[in-house]
Motif scaffolding. Structure first.
Motif, PDB file in Angstrom:
ATOM      1  N   ASP A  16      75.847  33.454  19.085  1.00  0.00           N
ATOM      2  CA  ASP A  16      75.061  33.543  20.321  1.00  0.00           C
ATOM      3  C   ASP A  16      74.254  32.253  20.489  1.00  0.00           C
ATOM      4  O   ASP A  16      73.102  32.150  20.078  1.00  0.00           O
ATOM      5  CB  ASP A  16      74.136  34.763  20.263  1.00  0.00           C
ATOM      6  CG  ASP A  16      73.466  35.037  21.609  1.00  0.00           C
ATOM      7  OD1 ASP A  16      73.442  34.128  22.465  1.00  0.00           O
ATOM      8  OD2 ASP A  16      72.954  36.166  21.788  1.00  0.00           O
ATOM      9  N   ALA A  19      70.899  32.499  22.411  1.00  0.00           N
ATOM     10  CA  ALA A  19      69.819  33.055  21.580  1.00  0.00           C
ATOM     11  C   ALA A  19      69.308  31.995  20.614  1.00  0.00           C
ATOM     12  O   ALA A  19      68.099  31.881  20.380  1.00  0.00           O
ATOM     13  CB  ALA A  19      70.319  34.280  20.813  1.00  0.00           C
ATOM     14  N   TRP A  20      70.210  31.201  20.069  1.00  0.00           N
ATOM     15  CA  TRP A  20      69.813  30.135  19.142  1.00  0.00           C
ATOM     16  C   TRP A  20      69.021  29.036  19.863  1.00  0.00           C
ATOM     17  O   TRP A  20      68.080  28.467  19.305  1.00  0.00           O
ATOM     18  CB  TRP A  20      71.023  29.546  18.421  1.00  0.00           C
ATOM     19  CG  TRP A  20      71.230  30.145  17.056  1.00  0.00           C
ATOM     20  CD1 TRP A  20      72.146  31.109  16.707  1.00  0.00           C
ATOM     21  CD2 TRP A  20      70.505  29.839  15.859  1.00  0.00           C
ATOM     22  NE1 TRP A  20      72.022  31.407  15.363  1.00  0.00           N
ATOM     23  CE2 TRP A  20      71.026  30.642  14.815  1.00  0.00           C
ATOM     24  CE3 TRP A  20      69.462  28.966  15.551  1.00  0.00           C
ATOM     25  CZ2 TRP A  20      70.542  30.599  13.504  1.00  0.00           C
ATOM     26  CZ3 TRP A  20      68.979  28.924  14.239  1.00  0.00           C
ATOM     27  CH2 TRP A  20      69.515  29.735  13.240  1.00  0.00           C
ATOM     28  N   PRO A 258      68.889  34.568  14.822  1.00  0.00           N
ATOM     29  CA  PRO A 258      69.910  35.259  15.631  1.00  0.00           C
ATOM     30  C   PRO A 258      71.258  35.419  14.931  1.00  0.00           C
ATOM     31  O   PRO A 258      72.100  36.196  15.401  1.00  0.00           O
ATOM     32  CB  PRO A 258      70.063  34.350  16.867  1.00  0.00           C
ATOM     33  CG  PRO A 258      68.768  33.609  16.957  1.00  0.00           C
ATOM     34  CD  PRO A 258      68.334  33.391  15.543  1.00  0.00           C
TER      35      PRO A 258
END
Ligand code: FE
Length: 300
Positions: A16, A19-20, A258
Motif C-alpha cells: 500500500d 499508506a506508506w 503499513p
C-alpha cells in the motif's frame, strides 16, 4: 582488513504505497521523493538520495539490504574474500549500480536467504538538504552509524550467520537470553556491529516476515517523545512501550507500519564496547502491548 562500514540502505516491498506515503512523512518524519515509475518511492533521512526504497510489489517485507564498503578497492577486496571462502558473489552491471544510485554493487545471499547488496559510492545530494515530512526538533542520526539497525528473523543457525557476517567484517554475537513466560527456553538474540552504532543488524527467532523491525535514531530526545505523541494521536498501534535497551542503551519505542512490521525510533544509543556480554532483560520499560502483539516476536 576491508569491512562493511554501514547499513546504507534497505529496499522494502510494500502493498500500500499511498499508506506508506502518509506514514513515512506524517508519522516517521521522512522525506518522500518520487521513483522512476509509479510503483517506486524513495525515502530520505539525510543528504543521501535515499535510505529506504519502497517497491509496490505486494510483499510487505525486506527485499534487500545495502551494505556499504568504503570504496572501489575495498569492494573488490570483499568480493575476492567472499569468492575465496566459497560464497557465490555476482558483480553487478553499471546499469544495476545506477538503478541503485551507487557507483558499484555486488550481489550475495546471506545464510538465511536474504539478499545483500554490497555497494560503494552512494549518491549524496548536498544540493538537496533533507526536508523532514513533518516538524522535528533535530535530524536523524546517520553520521558514523548509517541508516540505523534492522532485526531480522533467522532462518539459519547462529553459527552460520555469525560466520557469514564475520567475513563481511561485522563483529558481535549473542547479547540476549530472554526468558519468556510462554516458552520453555530463553530466546537468544544476536547483534552485529560494523561502525559506531552498537548494532546495525540483529537476528532473532524466525517470524512470518524476514524483517522484525527497522530502527532509526534521532539526534534529540524530544523527537522520541514527539514521535510518541504523533503515533498516539494518529492511532498507530504501539507494539513496545518506551524503554531503554541493555545492549545499545537506546531509549526507544516500537510501533506498527503499513506493512505490518515494526518501526523503532530511538535516541542516545551507545557505541559498541568491543567485548561480549549478555543480558536477560532491558534496563527499564519496553513492555509489550499485548493487545497489539499478535504476529510479533520479542524486540531488542
Ligand atoms: Fe531495535
Amino acid at each position: 582488513m576491508t569491512k562493511v562500514t554501514e547499513l546504507g540502505y534497505v529496499t522494502l516491498g510494500v502493498s500500500d504505497l499511498s499508506a506508506w506515503d502518509a506514514f513515512a512523512t506524517t508519522i516517521l518524519g521522512l522525506e518522500v521523493t518520487q521513483g522512476e515509475t509509479a510503483d517506486v518511492r524513495y525515502l530520505r533521512m539525510d543528504y543521501w538520495h535515499h535510505r529506504i526504497k519502497l517497491v509496490n510489489d505486494g510483499t510487505d517485507d525486506l527485499l534487500a539490504m545495502g551494505l556499504r564498503l568504503a570504496g572501489t578497492l575495498e569492494l573488490a577486496a570483499m568480493v575476492q574474500r567472499l569468492q575465496a571462502a566459497g560464497v557465490d558473489v555476482r558483480v553487478g552491471s553499471q546499469a544495476e549500480a545506477q538503478a541503485r544510485q551507487v557507483l558499484e554493487v555486488a550481489f550475495v545471499t546471506d545464510p538465511n536467504g536474504y539478499a545483500v547488496e554490497l555497494f560503494q559510492g552512494p549518491l549524496v545530494q548536498y544540493n538537496l538538504p533533507f526536508h523532514p515530512g513533518r516538524r522535528m526538533h533535530g535530524r536523524f542520526q546517520t553520521a558514523g552509524g548509517g541508516l540505523g539497525h534492522m532485526m531480522l528473523g533467522r532462518r539459519a543457525d547462529f553459527a552460520a550467520i555469525h560466520a557469514f557476517y564475520t567475513l563481511l567484517g561485522f563483529t558481535g554475537g549473542i547479547e540476549y537470553r530472554l526468558p519468556l513466560p510462554m516458552l520453555p527456553e530463553p530466546v537468544e538474540l544476536m547483534f552485529l556491529n560494523c561502525n559506531d552504532r552498537q548494532h546495525s543488524l540483529a537476528f532473532g527467532p524466525p517470524g512470518e516476515k524476514a524483517i522484525n523491525h527497522l530502527m532509526m535514531e534521532v539526534e534529540r530526545f524530544e523527537d522520541v517523545g514527539l514521535a510518541g505523541d504523533i503515533v498516539a494521536h494518529a492511532g498507530v498501534p504501539v507494539i513496545i512501550q518506551p524503554g531503554s535497551h541493555a545492549n545499545d542503551q537506546m531509549y526507544s519505542f516500537y510501533f506498527k507500519n503499513p506493512s505490518g512490521f515494526m518501526n523503532e525510533i530511538g535516541w542516545g544509543g551507545r557505541q559498541p564496547t568491543g567485548q561480549s556480554e549478555y543480558y536477560q532483560g532491558d534496563a527499564f520499560g519496553h513492555a509489550p502491548v499485548m493487545s497489539n502483539m499478535k504476529g510479533f516476536m520479542v524486540p531488542a
